[in-house]
Design a protein around this motif. Structure first.
Motif, PDB file in Angstrom:
ATOM      1  N   GLN A 276       0.831  -1.207   0.000  1.00 16.20           N
ATOM      2  CA  GLN A 276       0.000   0.000   0.000  1.00 16.20           C
ATOM      3  C   GLN A 276       0.865   1.257   0.000  1.00 16.20           C
ATOM      4  OE1 GLN A 276      -2.298  -1.041   3.562  1.00 16.20           O
ATOM      5  NE2 GLN A 276      -4.159  -1.069   2.314  1.00 16.20           N
ATOM      6  N   ILE A 277       1.907   1.243   0.804  1.00 19.30           N
ATOM      7  CA  ILE A 277       2.811   2.402   0.861  1.00 19.30           C
ATOM      8  C   ILE A 277       3.511   2.595  -0.478  1.00 19.30           C
ATOM      9  CG2 ILE A 277       4.898   3.320   1.948  1.00 19.30           C
ATOM     10  CD1 ILE A 277       4.037   1.874   4.514  1.00 19.30           C
ATOM     11  N   THR A 278       3.981   1.503  -1.081  1.00 14.18           N
ATOM     12  CA  THR A 278       4.647   1.591  -2.385  1.00 14.18           C
ATOM     13  C   THR A 278       3.688   2.095  -3.456  1.00 14.18           C
ATOM     14  OG1 THR A 278       6.141  -0.219  -1.800  1.00 14.18           O
ATOM     15  CG2 THR A 278       5.903   0.306  -4.138  1.00 14.18           C
ATOM     16  N   SER A 279       2.454   1.610  -3.444  1.00 16.35           N
ATOM     17  CA  SER A 279       1.455   2.079  -4.410  1.00 16.35           C
ATOM     18  C   SER A 279       1.199   3.574  -4.238  1.00 16.35           C
ATOM     19  CB  SER A 279       0.151   1.301  -4.231  1.00 16.35           C
ATOM     20  OG  SER A 279       0.338  -0.072  -4.471  1.00 16.35           O
ATOM     21  N   MET A 280       1.153   4.026  -2.989  1.00 16.34           N
ATOM     22  CA  MET A 280       0.952   5.450  -2.726  1.00 16.34           C
ATOM     23  C   MET A 280       2.156   6.263  -3.200  1.00 16.34           C
ATOM     24  SD  MET A 280      -1.042   7.745  -1.657  1.00 16.34           S
ATOM     25  CE  MET A 280      -0.855   9.491  -1.299  1.00 16.34           C
ATOM     26  N   ASP A 281       3.345   5.724  -3.017  1.00 14.89           N
ATOM     27  CA  ASP A 281       4.556   6.399  -3.495  1.00 14.89           C
ATOM     28  C   ASP A 281       4.516   6.578  -5.014  1.00 14.89           C
ATOM     29  OD1 ASP A 281       5.568   6.586  -0.954  1.00 14.89           O
ATOM     30  OD2 ASP A 281       6.886   4.846  -1.134  1.00 14.89           O
ATOM     31  N   MET A 282       4.059   5.546  -5.719  1.00 13.32           N
ATOM     32  CA  MET A 282       3.982   5.629  -7.176  1.00 13.32           C
ATOM     33  C   MET A 282       2.909   6.626  -7.619  1.00 13.32           C
ATOM     34  SD  MET A 282       6.415   3.724  -8.280  1.00 13.32           S
ATOM     35  CE  MET A 282       7.253   4.419  -6.823  1.00 13.32           C
ATOM     36  N   LEU A 283       1.788   6.658  -6.900  1.00 14.60           N
ATOM     37  CA  LEU A 283       0.744   7.640  -7.206  1.00 14.60           C
ATOM     38  C   LEU A 283       1.272   9.059  -7.000  1.00 14.60           C
ATOM     39  CD1 LEU A 283      -2.191   8.561  -7.760  1.00 14.60           C
ATOM     40  CD2 LEU A 283      -2.664   8.162  -5.323  1.00 14.60           C
ATOM     41  N   TYR A 284       1.957   9.270  -5.901  1.00 11.29           N
ATOM     42  CA  TYR A 284       2.501  10.598  -5.590  1.00 11.29           C
ATOM     43  C   TYR A 284       3.546  11.002  -6.631  1.00 11.29           C
ATOM     44  CZ  TYR A 284       4.004  14.410  -2.486  1.00 11.29           C
ATOM     45  OH  TYR A 284       4.289  15.643  -1.939  1.00 11.29           O
ATOM     46  N   THR A 285       4.370  10.051  -7.064  1.00  5.55           N
ATOM     47  CA  THR A 285       5.378  10.340  -8.083  1.00  5.55           C
ATOM     48  C   THR A 285       4.722  10.692  -9.414  1.00  5.55           C
ATOM     49  OG1 THR A 285       6.929   8.830  -7.000  1.00  5.55           O
ATOM     50  CG2 THR A 285       7.379   9.403  -9.296  1.00  5.55           C
ATOM     51  N   THR A 286       3.663   9.976  -9.761  1.00  8.14           N
ATOM     52  CA  THR A 286       2.922  10.290 -10.984  1.00  8.14           C
ATOM     53  C   THR A 286       2.316  11.684 -10.904  1.00  8.14           C
ATOM     54  OG1 THR A 286       2.384   7.939 -11.278  1.00  8.14           O
ATOM     55  CG2 THR A 286       1.063   9.538 -12.513  1.00  8.14           C
ATOM     56  N   GLN A 287       1.759  12.024  -9.741  1.00  9.82           N
ATOM     57  CA  GLN A 287       1.186  13.353  -9.554  1.00  9.82           C
ATOM     58  C   GLN A 287       2.253  14.430  -9.613  1.00  9.82           C
ATOM     59  OE1 GLN A 287      -1.824  14.049  -9.677  1.00  9.82           O
ATOM     60  NE2 GLN A 287      -2.335  15.911  -8.545  1.00  9.82           N
ATOM     61  N   ARG A 288       3.453  14.090  -9.201  1.00 11.15           N
ATOM     62  CA  ARG A 288       4.571  15.037  -9.272  1.00 11.15           C
ATOM     63  C   ARG A 288       4.841  15.442 -10.715  1.00 11.15           C
ATOM     64  NH1 ARG A 288       8.538  15.525  -5.516  1.00 11.15           N
ATOM     65  NH2 ARG A 288       8.128  13.445  -4.660  1.00 11.15           N
ATOM     66  N   LEU A 289       4.977  14.450 -11.586  1.00 13.86           N
ATOM     67  CA  LEU A 289       5.232  14.735 -12.997  1.00 13.86           C
ATOM     68  C   LEU A 289       4.015  15.366 -13.660  1.00 13.86           C
ATOM     69  CD1 LEU A 289       7.059  14.554 -15.477  1.00 13.86           C
ATOM     70  CD2 LEU A 289       6.223  12.215 -15.833  1.00 13.86           C
ATOM     71  N   LEU A 290       2.823  14.887 -13.313  1.00 12.39           N
ATOM     72  CA  LEU A 290       1.605  15.431 -13.893  1.00 12.39           C
ATOM     73  C   LEU A 290       1.446  16.907 -13.540  1.00 12.39           C
ATOM     74  CD1 LEU A 290      -0.970  14.895 -15.503  1.00 12.39           C
ATOM     75  CD2 LEU A 290      -2.061  14.106 -13.389  1.00 12.39           C
ATOM     76  N   GLY A 291       1.783  17.265 -12.306  1.00 16.43           N
ATOM     77  CA  GLY A 291       1.709  18.667 -11.905  1.00 16.43           C
ATOM     78  C   GLY A 291       2.657  19.543 -12.700  1.00 16.43           C
ATOM     79  N   VAL A 292       3.873  19.045 -12.946  1.00 17.01           N
ATOM     80  CA  VAL A 292       4.848  19.825 -13.707  1.00 17.01           C
ATOM     81  C   VAL A 292       4.372  20.048 -15.143  1.00 17.01           C
ATOM     82  CG1 VAL A 292       7.191  19.819 -14.656  1.00 17.01           C
ATOM     83  CG2 VAL A 292       6.815  19.127 -12.285  1.00 17.01           C
ATOM     84  N   VAL A 293       3.934  18.988 -15.813  1.00 17.57           N
ATOM     85  CA  VAL A 293       3.512  19.146 -17.207  1.00 17.57           C
ATOM     86  C   VAL A 293       2.227  19.975 -17.298  1.00 17.57           C
ATOM     87  CG1 VAL A 293       4.660  17.044 -17.975  1.00 17.57           C
ATOM     88  CG2 VAL A 293       2.278  16.927 -17.236  1.00 17.57           C
ATOM     89  N   LEU A 294       1.352  19.872 -16.292  1.00 16.09           N
ATOM     90  CA  LEU A 294       0.148  20.708 -16.300  1.00 16.09           C
ATOM     91  C   LEU A 294       0.518  22.178 -16.177  1.00 16.09           C
ATOM     92  CD1 LEU A 294      -2.905  21.247 -16.185  1.00 16.09           C
ATOM     93  CD2 LEU A 294      -2.775  20.879 -13.702  1.00 16.09           C
ATOM     94  N   MET A 295       1.428  22.521 -15.274  1.00 14.89           N
ATOM     95  CA  MET A 295       1.828  23.919 -15.124  1.00 14.89           C
ATOM     96  C   MET A 295       2.476  24.444 -16.402  1.00 14.89           C
ATOM     97  SD  MET A 295       0.692  24.720 -12.244  1.00 14.89           S
ATOM     98  CE  MET A 295      -0.516  23.395 -12.138  1.00 14.89           C
ATOM     99  N   LEU A 296       3.272  23.614 -17.056  1.00 14.24           N
ATOM    100  CA  LEU A 296       3.868  24.013 -18.326  1.00 14.24           C
ATOM    101  C   LEU A 296       2.779  24.236 -19.379  1.00 14.24           C
ATOM    102  CD1 LEU A 296       6.864  21.501 -18.438  1.00 14.24           C
ATOM    103  CD2 LEU A 296       7.016  23.967 -18.038  1.00 14.24           C
ATOM    104  N   ALA A 297       1.765  23.369 -19.385  1.00 15.10           N
ATOM    105  CA  ALA A 297       0.676  23.501 -20.351  1.00 15.10           C
ATOM    106  C   ALA A 297      -0.148  24.756 -20.085  1.00 15.10           C
ATOM    107  CB  ALA A 297      -0.215  22.260 -20.299  1.00 15.10           C
ATOM    108  N   LEU A 298      -0.485  25.018 -18.821  1.00 14.28           N
ATOM    109  CA  LEU A 298      -1.268  26.209 -18.478  1.00 14.28           C
ATOM    110  C   LEU A 298      -0.483  27.481 -18.790  1.00 14.28           C
ATOM    111  CD1 LEU A 298      -2.892  25.117 -15.082  1.00 14.28           C
ATOM    112  CD2 LEU A 298      -3.967  25.219 -17.344  1.00 14.28           C
ATOM    113  N   ALA A 299       0.820  27.419 -18.573  1.00 16.99           N
ATOM    114  CA  ALA A 299       1.648  28.584 -18.902  1.00 16.99           C
ATOM    115  C   ALA A 299       1.634  28.842 -20.402  1.00 16.99           C
ATOM    116  CB  ALA A 299       3.079  28.368 -18.406  1.00 16.99           C
TER     117      ALA A 299
END
Length: 407
Positions: A276-299
């Motif tokens: 469960q912890i590892t799955s959460m780590d992977m979700l958080y890592t995915t959200q990390r990259l998703l947040g970066v590309v979203l901010m680049l897209a909105l910019a």
């Protein structure tokens, strides 16, 4: 490696705006750290809440990844217009001088507030500051972790890592500029955004699975800086982001809700299993990259334009970054006995932090001799003198010495 012409490339105004906004968000984020019940910080307000963590999870996965990505883009443009020697000298002056000034003159107030709250320190700040320069002073026996005993970078870790990563980047530039590598990056950017995202995500996930969590921010930062450098001149990549910004926004919202749920259900639950912890780590890592590309897209969509104030705001980024956390903690320490309340106190801290940092920026930028100490580009004549003396002193002698001192 250097002086590859970038004259035909337009100014990336959207990334300038994004840099200003990303560093500005740090004021809100670090103010929130005062009130977080579960997250450690140098000083804590009396008005702690677990609810504030839900709001901070909107920013925490991607805020530093975005800053590192923009730093990588900036390095690509700087390397394109400077010689090898000028690149190293200019980056070292811009980064190391503010870092050393910050360590000895800005950061100590954070340790003073922390020790006052945790151990009932009775010294006034001037007495504390005199003791601070004594590396063997007994009052610091329980605060020995840092660059030197009780001396640490605190929030300025980004500057130290930025300089170290810049040196590492210089070493691998011959590889990055190989025609086959450039062709591979161009080919990748011509694929669907989903494929690009997966290719960028896999190294992040591999790092997260193999690297200790307490130091993960360092390889993560180096990887995002590398991504920024490699993708800086790939217009197809940014065009894809622009076309997909609505989809990215929807996915980011869903990801945020899942991160908040997982935070409370898994990360805050001592009985959670390893998978469960590892799955959460992977979700958080995915959200990390998703947040970066979203901010680049909105910019790309909303910020791709110049404005007369943009240059000034860009110049204020480093002074704000260097000063903001110490100002936040100093204000919180000062306000604590006043018991202003859970609404007035954070609003006062945020407002005064912006005003105080801007005041110092205006004062510092008015004196060319002070500008390099806080990462502000001085006027043309003074800048030429600075480069001359830096060459005279010898980058090759001083920089390795500073590397030894700052590791």
């Amino acid at each position: 490696m250097f002086n590859h012409s970038c004259e035909s490339l337009p100014r990336r105004y959207e990334l300038d705006w994004l840099r200003v906004l990303a560093f500005g968000l740090l004021i809100f984020y670090h103010t929130g750290m005062l009130y977080s019940q579960s997250w450690g910080f140098h000083f804590k307000s009396q008005y702690l809440s677990s609810g504030v963590e839900n709001a901070m999870l909107l920013l925490s996965p991607w805020r530093m990844g975005l800053i590192w990505f923009i730093s990588g883009v900036a390095l690509r443009f700087i390397a394109a217009r400077l010689s090898f020697w000028d690149f190293l000298v200019s980056r070292s002056i811009l980064i190391l001088l503010p870092l050393l000034v910050g360590i000895w003159f800005v950061v100590p107030v954070q340790l003073y507030a922390q020790m006052s709250q945790e151990s009932g320190l009775t010294l006034n700040y001037w007495q504390f500051y005199q003791a601070f320069f004594d590396l063997s002073h007994p009052i610091f026996k329980n605060y020995s972790a840092g660059i030197w005993p009780h001396v640490d970078v605190n929030h300025l870790w980004y500057l130290r890592s930025l300089w170290q990563f810049t040196l590492l980047l210089v070493l691998i530039l011959p590889l990055l500029h190989l025609s086959k590598v450039q062709a591979l990056i161009t080919y990748l950017c011509e694929q669907s955004l989903l494929i690009i995202f997966i290719v960028l995500l896999l190294p992040l996930c591999a790092l997260k699975l193999s690297w200790p969590s307490d130091t993960f921010r360092y390889p993560m930062g180096a990887l995002f800086l590398l991504y920024g450098y490699l993708l800086a001149w790939q217009p197809v990549f940014y065009n894809q982001l622009l076309r997909c910004w609505r989809v990215l926004l929807g996915l980011f919202i869903v990801g945020y809700l899942l991160v908040v749920a997982g935070y409370h259900i898994i990360w805050q639950n001592p009985a959670s299993s390893q998978w469960q912890i590892t799955s959460m780590d992977m979700l958080y890592t995915t959200q990390r990259l998703l947040g970066v590309v979203l901010m680049l897209a909105l910019a790309q969509r909303f910020l791709n334009r110049n404005h007369p104030i943009l240059s000034k705001l860009n110049g204020a980024v480093f002074p704000f970054y260097i000063l903001h956390q110490s100002v936040i903690i100093a204000l919180a320490f000062w306000f604590t006995p006043m018991q202003l309340g859970v609404i007035i106190e954070p609003l006062a801290i945020i407002s005064l932090t912006f005003m105080i940092c801007w005041f110092f920026y205006e004062v510092i930028s008015g004196f060319d001799v002070l500008c390099p100490l806080f990462g502000i580009k001085p006027s043309g004549q003074y800048s030429r003198k600075l480069r001359f003396y830096a060459r005279l002193i010898g980058f090759g002698i001083i920089s390795p010495l500073m590397l030894v001192l700052l590791i």
